[in-house]
Design an enzyme around this catalytic site. Structure first.
Site, PDB file in Angstrom:
ATOM      1  N   CYS A 124       0.837  -1.213   0.000  1.00 48.12           N
ATOM      2  CA  CYS A 124       0.000   0.000   0.000  1.00 48.12           C
ATOM      3  C   CYS A 124       0.870   1.259   0.000  1.00 48.12           C
ATOM      4  CB  CYS A 124      -0.968   0.074   1.177  1.00 48.12           C
ATOM      5  SG  CYS A 124      -2.164  -1.259   1.230  1.00 48.12           S
ATOM      6  N   GLY A 167       0.047  -0.465  -4.535  1.00 49.43           N
ATOM      7  CA  GLY A 167      -1.312  -0.975  -4.326  1.00 49.43           C
ATOM      8  C   GLY A 167      -2.193  -0.635  -5.502  1.00 49.43           C
ATOM      9  N   ASN A 193      -0.240   1.998   5.774  1.00 51.79           N
ATOM     10  CA  ASN A 193       0.632   1.090   5.029  1.00 51.79           C
ATOM     11  C   ASN A 193       1.256   0.130   6.034  1.00 51.79           C
ATOM     12  OD1 ASN A 193       3.910   1.450   3.474  1.00 51.79           O
ATOM     13  ND2 ASN A 193       2.446  -0.200   3.290  1.00 51.79           N
ATOM     14  N   GLY A 194       1.032  -1.161   5.848  1.00 50.53           N
ATOM     15  CA  GLY A 194       1.568  -2.146   6.770  1.00 50.53           C
ATOM     16  C   GLY A 194       0.510  -3.150   7.149  1.00 50.53           C
TER      17      GLY A 194
END
Length: 478
Positions: A23, A50, A124-125
């Site tokens: 992402c 993403g 993000n993650g």
């Protein structure tokens, strides 16, 4: 919240999907600027991270407006939509799903309102204690099935306190990988997990500030790179400038796979350009796995920098042996079974006059299931290559990632059950060489203790203690 028309692209080769990127996140605080267009271009630069959905949230100071939809950034937004998204700050996201299904409800930014105050967030993650965190929410308080939705609800739960105070109290309890960017009606926030597994950088505009997953996104919007946001750091950005506080001690464990595959080659990580690292990886690969051959070719474009380095170090000429169709990869039309059987030829085609009668070194970045490499080896032999030697610029990927990359499961990873020689035989290659973990690590110029190498070693820097992990952990509870 506005909803689009649900356009959705599809992967052409679902039988051998590559590791899905983690992402991309972007945020901008810039009064007087066209923040929705800045965010659009920032997301465009991060599209590789993403490709399932995209979204932007904006505020002019009184309310937050979110527009998101399934599809690529350029499919979701056009001039008329961006023209309605006005304000002085914005956040944006392009998603590949690592928690929760790929559906509109799980697209980001997420939005939560409490007592007339809004909060929008992008992530993000991937968290590893999502189920535990969700236990702190009232039943029915979340609509989506993502860790991001849980974080948004928790951050918005107490609207009587400053958002940064709530975040500083909450974030030490959050386990896993997270580079977060969020906003209320007036202020931009950003935070990075104590291990700094996923990247996050700060940039300066003439009239504002930008945060983004990669430096390439700063470049495209004309922002100057200031620094990386530190692991365990929380930023607050408003008319008073940038304020920083630490919510946890830094224990850096940056993702090694960012260097191999995830990041753009024109991005800088820890002061070193990713392109330079990948070329150096190719040089190391040539020293570790030399072979007599006539031509080095990459699997475009993922293997190109390492192939350049391999050719430079080995003295074997570099050439283009495979042509990629740039417009194939995501499409609105699923191929028929007949077309699907053509497999990799939808994306790549050999240059027969270049490779016929040649001994080839074929360089790629990773092997997941092996189907793609097997098809390439077969294709090259059919086009007249006399030998095909495969070189891979990462060690064998044998373990799943719980921190924001959607690998196949361990049972699906070819290196999870086969030796290198068995993989070589399966691919039909004359030889197979992976770079060593030590060689890859040296090429980054960072010490091993500052990197997460779990997908290669099975040693996870954040212990996976809760057995309620996985992409569909929240959906399983419904």
């Amino acid at each position: 919240m506005l909803k689009g028309d649900g356009r959705l692209g599809h992967d052409l080769d679902p039988q051998d999907r590559a590791p899905k990127d983690a992402c991309g996140v972007f945020g901008v605080w810039a009064p007087g600027e066209d923040v929705s267009k800045l965010t659009y271009y920032g997301l465009y630069a991060l599209q590789h991270r993403g490709q399932e959905s995209a979204g932007i949230a904006v505020s002019e100071g009184n309310r937050i407006l979110v527009y998101k939809d399934m599809g690529l950034v350029a499919q979701v937004f056009d001039e008329s939509i961006l023209g309605t998204l006005r304000g002085h700050l914005a956040i944006g996201h392009c998603r590949y799903s690592t928690t929760g299904s790929s559906v509109w409800e799980n697209a980001q930014p997420t939005l939560n309102s409490s007592d007339g105050k809004g909060l929008a967030l992008v992530h993000n993650g991937n968290l590893i204690n999502t189920a535990h965190l969700a236990e702190g929410l009232a039943p029915g308080s979340i609509r989506a099935t993502t860790d991001t939705e849980v974080l948004t609800a928790l951050l918005a739960q107490d609207s009587s306190r400053p958002v940064e105070d709530v975040a500083a109290e909450l974030l030490p309890e959050v386990k896993g990988a997270y580079s977060l960017v969020w906003m209320n009606e007036t202020t931009l926030f950003a935070a990075r997990d104590p291990q700094g597994i996923r990247p996050l950088v700060l940039g300066r505009l003439e009239r504002g500030w930008v945060v983004a997953s990669e430096t390439a996104a700063l470049d495209i919007v004309g922002a100057s790179f200031i620094r990386e946001i530190e692991p365990g750091e929380l930023l607050t950005i408003d008319e008073r400038g940038v304020r920083t506080q630490r919510f946890a001690p830094a224990e850096p464990k940056g993702c090694l796979f960012e260097y191999v595959y995830l990041a753009r080659p024109d991005t800088t990580i820890a002061g070193r350009g990713v392109q330079s690292t990948r070329v150096e990886v190719g040089r190391v690969l040539a020293r570790e796995h030399p072979v007599e051959a006539d031509l080095v070719i990459p699997t475009p474009e993922s293997g190109t920098p390492a192939a350049i380095g391999y050719a430079e170090e080995s003295g074997i000429p570099y050439g283009q042996g495979l042509v990629k169709n740039s417009y194939v990869g995501r499409t609105f039309i699923q191929p028929s079974q007949t077309i699907r059987q053509l497999g990799i030829r939808l994306k790549l085609n050999p240059l027969r006059e270049v490779i016929e009668g040649k001994r080839l070194v074929v360089v790629d970045d990773s092997i997941v299931r092996g189907n793609t490499q097997r098809a390439i080896v077969k294709m090259l032999r059919e086009a007249g290559a006399t030998e095909v030697h495969v070189r891979i610029s990462s060690p064998p990927v044998a373990w799943p990632c719980f921190y924001g990359i959607d690998f196949a499961t361990r049972a699906e990873l070819i290196a999870g059950s086969l030796s290198v020689e068995e993989i070589r035989s399966s691919l039909g290659a004359d030889s197979l060489g992976y770079i060593s973990l030590e060689g890859l690590t040296r090429a980054t110029t960072l010490p091993a203790e500052r990197l997460c190498r779990a997908c290669f070693t099975g040693e996870y820097p954040i212990p996976i203690e809760d057995d309620r992990v996985g992409k569909f952990v929240l959906e399983a509870q419904r």
